[in-house]
Scaffold this active site. Sequence first.
Site, short mmCIF file in Angstrom:
data_model
loop_
_atom_site.label_atom_id
_atom_site.label_comp_id
_atom_site.label_asym_id
_atom_site.label_seq_id
_atom_site.Cartn_x
_atom_site.Cartn_y
_atom_site.Cartn_z
N TYR A 34 0.80 -1.24 0.00
CA TYR A 34 0.00 0.00 0.00
C TYR A 34 0.83 1.28 0.00
O TYR A 34 0.26 2.37 -0.03
CB TYR A 34 -0.94 -0.01 1.21
CG TYR A 34 -1.91 -1.17 1.18
CD1 TYR A 34 -2.83 -1.31 0.14
CD2 TYR A 34 -1.88 -2.16 2.17
CE1 TYR A 34 -3.71 -2.38 0.09
CE2 TYR A 34 -2.76 -3.23 2.14
CZ TYR A 34 -3.66 -3.35 1.10
OH TYR A 34 -4.54 -4.41 1.04
N HIS A 37 -8.98 1.57 -5.35
CA HIS A 37 -8.11 0.66 -4.60
C HIS A 37 -6.67 1.04 -4.89
O HIS A 37 -6.30 1.22 -6.06
CB HIS A 37 -8.34 -0.80 -5.01
CG HIS A 37 -9.71 -1.28 -4.64
ND1 HIS A 37 -10.04 -1.64 -3.36
CD2 HIS A 37 -10.83 -1.42 -5.38
CE1 HIS A 37 -11.32 -1.98 -3.32
NE2 HIS A 37 -11.82 -1.85 -4.54
#
Length: 154
Positions: free
Chosen positions: A24, A100
């Site tokens: 991430y 996302h």
Amino acid sequence: MSRQLLVLNGPNLNLLGEREPGVYGRQSLADLEDNLRAAFPEVDFSFFQANGAGALIDRLHQAHATGVGGAVLNPGGLAHTSVALRDAVAAVALPVVEVHLSNVHAREDFRRRLVVAGACEGVVAGLGPRGYPLAVQHLVEHGSTGSTGARERG
Ligand code: DQA
């Protein structure tokens, strides 16, 4: 006219920057939000993060009632499971773009199933934090003004 947009982040996204940085990245949620404010000074942003579906659903209902023009939504893991969140997106009839950070189609099989996305206007996945400004850009160009709460596609 200033545009009101909501940026919603779901479970565990409050830990951005420290959470699985290999997946991430190292940018915190606060940095990501600051970058959006700087990139779109004409947009009146509301930022909200919650670790449960109920709070996200309540915030979407509230946005609808107060005439927000659209929303960027990263549902986190709820993207793969939450019929209730999908129903909320469908119910409020706001333009919503799902984001996302990671490419959910290149990870575990269970992440390929996107339950909420079908009620969204579009999905950006796998472009890291850059997905957020891309989603905002879309809403600025194609969302409603937020003045009426009605959807105005252009
Ligand atoms: C995520 C992808 C989800 O599968 C995961 O559960 C997250 C983050 C992303 O931004 O890549 O929490 O939504």
